[in-house]
Each structure stands twice: as structure tokens, then as C-alpha cells.
Design a protein around this motif. Structure first.
Motif, mmCIF file in Angstrom:
data_model
loop_
_atom_site.group_PDB
_atom_site.id
_atom_site.type_symbol
_atom_site.label_atom_id
_atom_site.label_comp_id
_atom_site.label_asym_id
_atom_site.label_seq_id
_atom_site.Cartn_x
_atom_site.Cartn_y
_atom_site.Cartn_z
ATOM 1 N N ARG A 257 32.766 45.170 38.443
ATOM 2 C CA ARG A 257 32.940 44.815 39.966
ATOM 3 C C ARG A 257 31.896 45.538 40.621
ATOM 4 O O ARG A 257 32.027 46.609 40.861
ATOM 5 N N LEU A 262 36.110 49.232 36.685
ATOM 6 C CA LEU A 262 37.374 48.892 37.635
ATOM 7 C C LEU A 262 38.093 50.929 37.604
ATOM 8 O O LEU A 262 37.936 51.279 36.277
ATOM 9 N N PHE A 268 44.986 46.248 42.586
ATOM 10 C CA PHE A 268 44.332 45.561 43.241
ATOM 11 C C PHE A 268 43.222 45.486 41.643
ATOM 12 O O PHE A 268 42.312 44.013 41.462
ATOM 13 N N ASP A 269 42.727 46.583 41.770
ATOM 14 C CA ASP A 269 41.472 46.226 39.769
ATOM 15 C C ASP A 269 41.920 45.764 39.322
ATOM 16 O O ASP A 269 41.410 45.224 38.510
ATOM 17 N N THR A 271 44.757 43.175 38.604
ATOM 18 C CA THR A 271 45.005 42.144 38.841
ATOM 19 C C THR A 271 42.950 41.287 38.731
ATOM 20 O O THR A 271 42.578 40.557 38.063
ATOM 21 N N TRP A 272 42.440 42.061 38.931
ATOM 22 C CA TRP A 272 40.996 40.974 39.448
ATOM 23 C C TRP A 272 40.298 41.586 37.905
ATOM 24 O O TRP A 272 39.317 40.410 37.865
ATOM 25 N N LEU A 275 41.649 37.900 36.171
ATOM 26 C CA LEU A 275 41.119 37.132 36.039
ATOM 27 C C LEU A 275 40.123 37.220 35.911
ATOM 28 O O LEU A 275 39.487 36.048 35.622
ATOM 29 N N GLU A 276 38.654 38.198 36.542
ATOM 30 C CA GLU A 276 37.434 38.144 36.105
ATOM 31 C C GLU A 276 37.373 37.656 34.381
ATOM 32 O O GLU A 276 35.913 37.271 34.030
#
Length: 453
Positions: A257, A262, A268-269, A271-272, A275-276
Motif C-alpha cells: 500500500r 501492510l 483497516f490494512d 480489509t484493504w 480487496l486488493e
């Protein structure tokens, strides 16, 4: 920072055992099986609905760290015990192949589904039937610490029925992220960018013409990426056959990121990253379909249950295994596991860097790296990637075979600590006082190798 006060709640004690193992990845499996083998009553807590950790959750497809290269093209086992038993059992089921050459070392190729079912069988049929009480969907959320002794007297599990408690004489943290140790107040180290590994997202492709892909030389994958894949997250990687017709596992996704790894302890990391990771898996699939022979008709069947995590927190222990110890192939008087995997760095840009040990060389992992530093809970052990190791040592010892060996050592040690405390009344078990000579002898009798001075 805005905060809320959480009201105190009662937690029903649903199990009271000798040893509770938190996390059922390679380290947790090794710990639970070894403690049960040694006669302890064991509870094994796992947050998912199945066992295996990175064996299964991350669909790695390769068991690393089991072998040492003795000469070009020649390999031997460096890790025995339960890791060898697990590998042999997979091979007996036609679901694993090794040693399979990889760069200057070798891996065991395996089918993640088979690893999932093998773990089921090993735990439910463990030596000393009914000694392992298994709880799936059991997320460890907190611990209870005795204010006088500092011992962890209970592990709190989040459940649909509210908090539940598991009490034990010895607690083994095999969560990978030192969750139990942190909750118990043990000091930990979390590396930042440049001293923390990138995570990944494995994916499964089906309807691959595997013969055509192998004939084309998947070793040239890096060349194809160099020519056509500047948009991909890695400049290399691997595509791993699973022994099933037309199916491969893709290891081509790096999770970064803004160029940084991460923090897999941050919601938050995490979750991102999920998805990524799925987006990147689609991107890698499209690249393979367009540029690599054998993939024209392939489709993305699924991604791993969770992103693969390589490094988060590690405890401050009685001893810290350092990268210099790996490079020097150091021996320890309290060695409980051996390893020879290269220092594998996923830390810079799109490349993966390897620092290999000389042929035939291995290093040892000391028992002191599994024990929190003085002043920590006397009855807590840690096994797996959250042991007391620096970033450079963890680059090698974090892989699955050494983690299972560490877990096996922790399980045996826990059973010894419980036995030693049996005649001491209310005094808590003391894992630092375990007779290491007896521990090493028991591990050797159970098939461990590489523990000699």
C-alpha cells in the motif's frame, strides 16, 4: 482519540485442561499433537472453521523449510518429527511431492484440501484419544492474568453466545501475531516499512493445460513479466501444479500500500489487503491467459481464504534469534528445532531476494526464543513466526516446517512444565524451568533431527 469504556462481563469456563494452544496453524498443530502425545489434556482453539493456518487458510501449496540441499540436485531432511510425519502422510495420500527443487533449495508441493483433512484426522485421532478438545470458530480475544503470580489463568474466546473461558496450566501462543502474549502484557516488536515483510494473496486457476504450461517452461515466468507485466505487483513468482487435472495455485500477488507492507494487525490494512488481493489475482490471471502458454482457457476459481501474512509482531524472549545466527549456522545448547531455509525477503519493491546457506548447513532455534523475557507470565510459551527473532532471522525461520517443529517443542515443554508443577500446590507452571536436556531427548525420541551440538 475517542474511546469507550467496555463493561466487565462474566465468561463461563467451558474447558479446564493442562495445556491450551491458541491457533491451529503449523505451530499450533505441532504444539497440540506433541502435548497430547506427552499425556497432557489439551484444548486447541482456532478462529476459522478448519485447521492448518498458512497450510490451508493462505493456500500456500508449498511446505518450505523441510529440506536442506547437500549438493547440487541432492537434498536431505533438516526437520523431522511431526513436520516429517505430516509431509509423509500427505505423500501417502498422493497429495504431496518432494523434495521438489526450487532455486538452491527444495520444497514439498501439496494439495491444501488434503492438508485440511489430514489435520482433521491427526487432531481427532491424536495419541491418547480424547486428549485434544478442539474448538473451531473460537477467536481468542483476551486473557485473564493472576495479579499475584503473573500467570495466564484463562484464555477468553469470543463466541456467538458471548465470551467463554478456557483455563489451563500452560498456555501456548501459536496465533502468528502474538495475540495472547500482547494481551498478557508481554513486550513485542513490530517492524515498520523496510523491516516487515510484504504479504501476499494466493489464487487458484482451473482449466489450465498444465502439460503445455510446463513444456513452455514456467521458469520463464519472470521473463514474460519483464516483457509484458510491468503493471503486476511482483516481477516474478510461481505457478504451482496441485496434482489435480487442470488446476494450479498462483503465487504472483504482493500486497503493498503506497509501496509499504501492510500491518496485518490493523483492521483497516487487513480489509484493504483482502480487496486488493482479489483485484490483483484477477490482474495476474488476465496476464497469464494472454502471455503464458497453457493458460488461454484458464479461469480464476477462487482466492485463498485469507491473505498470506509473513510478519507482524514477535515477542521479546529470554533469547532472541538473530539473522547473524542464521548466517553463521549457529548451534545452541538449548536447541529444540533446526532449519535451513534461506533468508527470503519480501521487503523491497516488486522483487523477492534470497540469501542461501552453504550446501549442507543448517542452524538451530533455541528454546529461549519460545519463552517470554524474565518478568513475563511464567506459564506462557510462544511458537511460530511470533517467537523472539529479529527481522533477518524471521526471514528464514517463519516458514511452515520450522514453525511446526517449534510447536512440537512447545507442546512437549508444556507437558513437562505441567508435570513438574503437579506437586507444588497452587504454584503456577514455570516453562523457563523445564529440563531442556529432557526436552531435547524427548524430541529426538519422537523423530526430531538436527538437535546435536
Amino acid at each position: 482519540m475517542r474511546t469507550l469504556t467496555v463493561a466487565a462481563r462474566e465468561a463461563e469456563v467451558i474447558l479446564d485442561v493442562d495445556v491450551v494452544v491458541c491457533g491451529a496453524g503449523p505451530a499450533g498443530l505441532g504444539a497440540a499433537l506433541a502435548a497430547a502425545r506427552a499425556g497432557a489434556r489439551v484444548a486447541l482453539l482456532e478462529r476459522y472453521g478448519f485447521l492448518g493456518g498458512n497450510f490451508t487458510v493462505a493456500s500456500v501449496g508449498t511446505m518450505c523449510g523441510l529440506y536442506v540441499r547437500t549438493a547440487p540436485g541432492a537434498f536431505d531432511l533438516v526437520t523431522g518429527g511431526l513436520a516429517r510425519r505430516f509431509a509423509d502422510a500427505l505423500a501417502d495420500r498422493g497429495a504431496a511431492l518432494g523434495p521438489y527443487p526450487f532455486k538452491d533449495t527444495a520444497v514439498l508441493l501439496y494439495v491444501p484440501w488434503a492438508a485440511k483433512r489430514l489435520a482433521d484426522h491427526l487432531v481427532t485421532e491424536a495419541d491418547g484419544r480424547d486428549r485434544i478438545a478442539l474448538l473451531l470458530h473460537a477467536l481468542v480475544s483476551d486473557v485473564v492474568v493472576d495479579p499475584d503470580s503473573g500467570a495466564v489463568t484463562g484464555v477468553i474466546v469470543a463466541s456467538k453466545q458471548g465470551p467463554k473461558a478456557v483455563c489451563a496450566k500452560v498456555v501456548i501462543d501459536a496465533t502468528g501475531d502474538a495475540d495472547v502474549a500482547v494481551a498478557a502484557g508481554v513486550a513485542t516488536v513490530t517492524g515498520g516499512p523496510g523491516s516487515r515483510q510484504f504479504g501476499s494473496m494466493q489464487f487458484v486457476l482451473q482449466h489450465v493445460d498444465v502439460d503445455a504450461a510446463m513444456a513452455a517452461g514456467l521458469a520463464r515466468l519472470g521473463e514474460e513479466i519483464a516483457a509484458h507485466g510491468a503493471h503486476l505487483s511482483r516481477d516474478g513468482g510461481a505457478v504451482i501444479p496441485t496434482f489435480r487435472p487442470g488446476e494450479v495455485i498462483g503465487a504472483m500477488v504482493r500486497l503493498a500500500r503506497d509501496g509499504a507492507p501492510l500491518d496485518a494487525t490493523d483492521l483497516f490494512d487487513l480489509t484493504w489487503g483482502e480487496l486488493e488481493g482479489r483485484r490483483r489475482a484477477e490482474e495476474a490471471t488476465a496476464f497469464l491467459r494472454e502471455h503464458v502458454p497453457g493458460f488461454a482457457d484458464a479461469f480464476l476459481a477462487d482466492t485463498a481464504t485469507q491473505q498470506g501474512v509473513r510478519e507482524t509482531r514477535h515477542i521479546a524472549g529470554r533469547v532472541t534469534l538473530a539473522g547473524a545466527d542464521v548466517v553463521a549456522a549457529r548451534r545452541w545448547p538449548d536447541a529444540v528445532a533446526a532449519a535451513a531455509w534461506p533468508q527470503e525477503y519480501h521487503v523491497r519493491g516488486r522483487s523477492t531476494e534470497y540469501e542461501f546457506l552453504p550446501d549442507g548447513a543448517s542452524y538451530q532455534i533455541p528454546y529461549g526464543a519460545l519463552v517470554p523475557a524474565a518478568g513475563g507470565p511464567p506459564n506462557l510459551l510462544v511458537a511460530g513466526r511470533c517467537i523472539s527473532a529479529d527481522h533477518d532471522a524471521l526471514a528464514s525461520c517463519r516458514v511452515m516446517a520450522p514453525c511446526m517443529a517449534m510447536g512440537e517443542a512447545a507442546g512437549e515443554a508444556a507437558a513437562l512444565a505441567v508435570r513438574a508443577a503437579a506437586g507444588r500446590g497452587d504454584e503456577p507452571a514455570d516453562v523457563a524451568a523445564v529440563d531442556v536436556a529432557e526436552l531435547r531427548a524427548r524430541l529426538t525420541d519422537a523423530g526430531a533431527i538436527g538437535l546435536q551440538p
